[in-house]
Write a protein that holds these residues in place. Structure first.
Motif, PDB file in Angstrom:
ATOM      1  N   GLY A 113       0.816  -1.212   0.000  1.00 29.10           N
ATOM      2  CA  GLY A 113       0.000   0.000   0.000  1.00 29.10           C
ATOM      3  C   GLY A 113       0.845   1.254   0.000  1.00 29.10           C
ATOM      4  O   GLY A 113       0.530   2.245  -0.694  1.00 29.10           O
ATOM      5  N   MET A 114       1.927   1.247   0.764  1.00 35.37           N
ATOM      6  CA  MET A 114       2.823   2.402   0.801  1.00 35.37           C
ATOM      7  C   MET A 114       3.472   2.632  -0.559  1.00 35.37           C
ATOM      8  O   MET A 114       3.597   3.775  -1.019  1.00 35.37           O
ATOM      9  N   ALA A 115       3.878   1.545  -1.207  1.00 31.36           N
ATOM     10  CA  ALA A 115       4.507   1.660  -2.523  1.00 31.36           C
ATOM     11  C   ALA A 115       3.517   2.203  -3.549  1.00 31.36           C
ATOM     12  O   ALA A 115       3.869   3.061  -4.382  1.00 31.36           O
ATOM     13  N   LEU A 116       2.279   1.733  -3.496  1.00 28.25           N
ATOM     14  CA  LEU A 116       1.258   2.234  -4.414  1.00 28.25           C
ATOM     15  C   LEU A 116       1.003   3.721  -4.169  1.00 28.25           C
ATOM     16  O   LEU A 116       0.864   4.504  -5.120  1.00 28.25           O
ATOM     17  N   GLY A 117       0.950   4.109  -2.895  1.00 29.90           N
ATOM     18  CA  GLY A 117       0.747   5.518  -2.571  1.00 29.90           C
ATOM     19  C   GLY A 117       1.849   6.392  -3.148  1.00 29.90           C
ATOM     20  O   GLY A 117       1.582   7.466  -3.711  1.00 29.90           O
ATOM     21  N   LYS A 118       3.098   5.938  -3.016  1.00 30.04           N
ATOM     22  CA  LYS A 118       4.212   6.709  -3.564  1.00 30.04           C
ATOM     23  C   LYS A 118       4.112   6.821  -5.087  1.00 30.04           C
ATOM     24  O   LYS A 118       4.372   7.878  -5.663  1.00 30.04           O
TER      25      LYS A 118
ATOM     26  N   THR B  82       5.995  10.253  -5.887  1.00 30.53           N
ATOM     27  CA  THR B  82       6.989  10.616  -4.882  1.00 30.53           C
ATOM     28  C   THR B  82       8.157   9.629  -4.923  1.00 30.53           C
ATOM     29  O   THR B  82       7.944   8.424  -4.841  1.00 30.53           O
ATOM     30  N   PRO B  83       9.387  10.120  -5.030  1.00 29.83           N
ATOM     31  CA  PRO B  83      10.542   9.221  -5.007  1.00 29.83           C
ATOM     32  C   PRO B  83      10.672   8.510  -3.661  1.00 29.83           C
ATOM     33  O   PRO B  83      10.031   8.879  -2.670  1.00 29.83           O
ATOM     34  N   GLY B  84      11.528   7.530  -3.626  1.00 30.37           N
ATOM     35  CA  GLY B  84      11.740   6.746  -2.419  1.00 30.37           C
ATOM     36  C   GLY B  84      11.285   5.321  -2.639  1.00 30.37           C
ATOM     37  O   GLY B  84      10.314   5.072  -3.353  1.00 30.37           O
ATOM     38  N   HIS B  85      11.997   4.402  -2.019  1.00 28.98           N
ATOM     39  CA  HIS B  85      11.745   2.980  -2.221  1.00 28.98           C
ATOM     40  C   HIS B  85      11.201   2.361  -0.930  1.00 28.98           C
ATOM     41  O   HIS B  85      11.555   2.796   0.168  1.00 28.98           O
ATOM     42  N   ILE B  86      10.368   1.340  -1.081  1.00 30.76           N
ATOM     43  CA  ILE B  86       9.813   0.622   0.064  1.00 30.76           C
ATOM     44  C   ILE B  86      10.451  -0.762   0.132  1.00 30.76           C
ATOM     45  O   ILE B  86      10.437  -1.514  -0.846  1.00 30.76           O
ATOM     46  N   TYR B  87      11.012  -1.087   1.288  1.00 33.40           N
ATOM     47  CA  TYR B  87      11.594  -2.404   1.539  1.00 33.40           C
ATOM     48  C   TYR B  87      10.818  -3.093   2.653  1.00 33.40           C
ATOM     49  O   TYR B  87      10.436  -2.454   3.640  1.00 33.40           O
ATOM     50  N   THR B  88      10.592  -4.379   2.497  1.00 32.00           N
ATOM     51  CA  THR B  88       9.976  -5.141   3.583  1.00 32.00           C
ATOM     52  C   THR B  88      10.700  -6.476   3.719  1.00 32.00           C
ATOM     53  O   THR B  88      11.151  -7.055   2.730  1.00 32.00           O
ATOM     54  N   LEU B  89      10.838  -6.939   4.948  1.00 25.51           N
ATOM     55  CA  LEU B  89      11.525  -8.197   5.234  1.00 25.51           C
ATOM     56  C   LEU B  89      10.556  -9.193   5.842  1.00 25.51           C
ATOM     57  O   LEU B  89       9.891  -8.889   6.837  1.00 25.51           O
TER      58      LEU B  89
ATOM     59  N   ALA C  60       2.138  -7.057  -8.285  1.00 30.16           N
ATOM     60  CA  ALA C  60       2.370  -7.283  -9.709  1.00 30.16           C
ATOM     61  C   ALA C  60       1.348  -6.528 -10.554  1.00 30.16           C
ATOM     62  O   ALA C  60       1.690  -5.906 -11.570  1.00 30.16           O
ATOM     63  N   LYS C  61       0.095  -6.574 -10.137  1.00 33.16           N
ATOM     64  CA  LYS C  61      -0.967  -5.884 -10.889  1.00 33.16           C
ATOM     65  C   LYS C  61      -0.687  -4.396 -11.017  1.00 33.16           C
ATOM     66  O   LYS C  61      -0.843  -3.801 -12.089  1.00 33.16           O
ATOM     67  N   TYR C  62      -0.259  -3.771  -9.922  1.00 26.56           N
ATOM     68  CA  TYR C  62      -0.045  -2.332  -9.922  1.00 26.56           C
ATOM     69  C   TYR C  62       1.390  -1.931 -10.279  1.00 26.56           C
ATOM     70  O   TYR C  62       1.769  -0.770 -10.127  1.00 26.56           O
ATOM     71  N   LYS C  63       2.161  -2.918 -10.739  1.00 25.29           N
ATOM     72  CA  LYS C  63       3.518  -2.654 -11.256  1.00 25.29           C
ATOM     73  C   LYS C  63       4.372  -1.854 -10.260  1.00 25.29           C
ATOM     74  O   LYS C  63       4.954  -0.817 -10.595  1.00 25.29           O
ATOM     75  N   LEU C  64       4.416  -2.356  -9.039  1.00 24.81           N
ATOM     76  CA  LEU C  64       5.101  -1.631  -7.963  1.00 24.81           C
ATOM     77  C   LEU C  64       6.615  -1.840  -8.028  1.00 24.81           C
ATOM     78  O   LEU C  64       7.218  -2.560  -7.224  1.00 24.81           O
ATOM     79  N   ASP C  65       7.234  -1.159  -8.977  1.00 30.12           N
ATOM     80  CA  ASP C  65       8.681  -1.289  -9.144  1.00 30.12           C
ATOM     81  C   ASP C  65       9.455  -0.462  -8.117  1.00 30.12           C
ATOM     82  O   ASP C  65      10.689  -0.419  -8.153  1.00 30.12           O
ATOM     83  N   ASN C  66       8.744   0.173  -7.212  1.00 31.45           N
ATOM     84  CA  ASN C  66       9.371   0.876  -6.084  1.00 31.45           C
ATOM     85  C   ASN C  66       9.271   0.059  -4.795  1.00 31.45           C
ATOM     86  O   ASN C  66       9.394   0.592  -3.695  1.00 31.45           O
TER      87      ASN C  66
END
Length: 272
Positions: A125-130, A135-142, A161-167
């Motif tokens: 959700g955060m990546a989609l919002g960006k 807005t620049p910036g990358h989201i990482y999750t472990l 994958a659907k929303y192409k979250l390349d961030n």
């Protein structure tokens, strides 16, 4: 930063985790040790930590979806200056901000995690919002590999994958063990990277204890695709007493074990 310096940092943090877990009689030391090198690579080599500390709109963000390994994250956040190191002494104590799972309100923590699979969904959700805000910036999750048995993980995989979250970069701590045995005994994962790829993800695999390889993996981008980094790790990394033993998922060392583990970690840290 060279490999020797990163290794030194990682083993200093492992020693802090050991002290926290032993002192309070609480924690998940096996997973803390397996993911520590990944956390060190992210916070000291990959993410713009200063922007995150300032809450800049274009900051990178990290979410620990495997929230039971909060101790490892706390030591890294403290060392990076998100909060005073003295606060580590309050871990798991009444009234502390350092609960046994990350909670919102602590510096460096965006969301409470612990219910497995949920942190990953929030990261999506955060990546989609960006992306929508441009807005620049990358989201990482472990995540943990046992966490991959959660249905919400695969809903999030499809969503990203659907929303192409390349961030977005999802990292899996693939130590092959969870609280009740091996992942293959509990819920077989097979070729985990291939599963992510089938859903349309860019997939990278490497050792979770090789800092250079992880840095390259974490910085990998593919336009229009989220990236999954599958890390081959050792549960309990740093001491033969704990390594590759499922019982150390949530085991608290006794006095003799504590002394032996501490000696192993100090020796490895000094060897660099």
């Amino acid at each position: 930063m060279d490999t020797k310096a990163l290794r030194q940092i990682a083993y200093e943090r492992r020693l802090e985790v050991l002290e926290m877990v032993y002192r309070t009689g609480s924690g998940h030391i096996g997973g803390d040790m397996s993911c520590m090198d990944a956390l060190v690579t992210l916070f000291y080599e990959v993410m713009d930590v200063e922007k995150r500390k300032e809450n800049a709109p274009d900051a990178d963000h990290f979410i620990l979806s495997k929230g039971h390994c909060a101790e490892a994250l706390y030591t890294v956040l403290a060392d990076c200056g998100f909060f005073p190191k003295e606060r580590l002494q309050t871990y798991a104590q009444f009234g502390t901000k350092l609960a046994e799972h990350p909670t919102h309100g602590l510096e460096g923590i965006d969301v409470a995690t612990g219910a497995l699979g949920h942190g990953f969904s929030v990261a999506c959700g955060m990546a989609l919002g960006k992306k929508r805000d441009k807005t620049p910036g990358h989201i990482y999750t472990l995540m943990g590999d046992g966490e991959q048995a959660e249905g919400s993980v695969w809903e999030a995989v499809m969503f990203a994958a659907k929303y192409k979250l390349d961030n977005l970069t999802a990292i899996v701590d693939r130590n092959h063990l969870q609280i009740s045995g091996t992942t293959e005994e509990v819920m077989p994962l097979g070729d985990l990277g291939a599963r992510y790829a089938v859903f349309g993800w860019n997939v990278v695999g490497c050792s979770g204890h090789d800092y250079a390889a992880m840095k390259e993996a974490f910085l990998t981008r593919m336009p229009g695709k989220p990236t999954a980094v599958i890390l081959d790790t050792v549960k309990g990394k740093g001491s033969p007493i704990m390594e590759n033993k499922a019982e150390w998922h949530h085991l608290i060392p006794n006095e003799s074990q504590y002394e032996a583990i501490r000696a192993d970690l100090l020796r490895t840290a000094e060897e660099g």
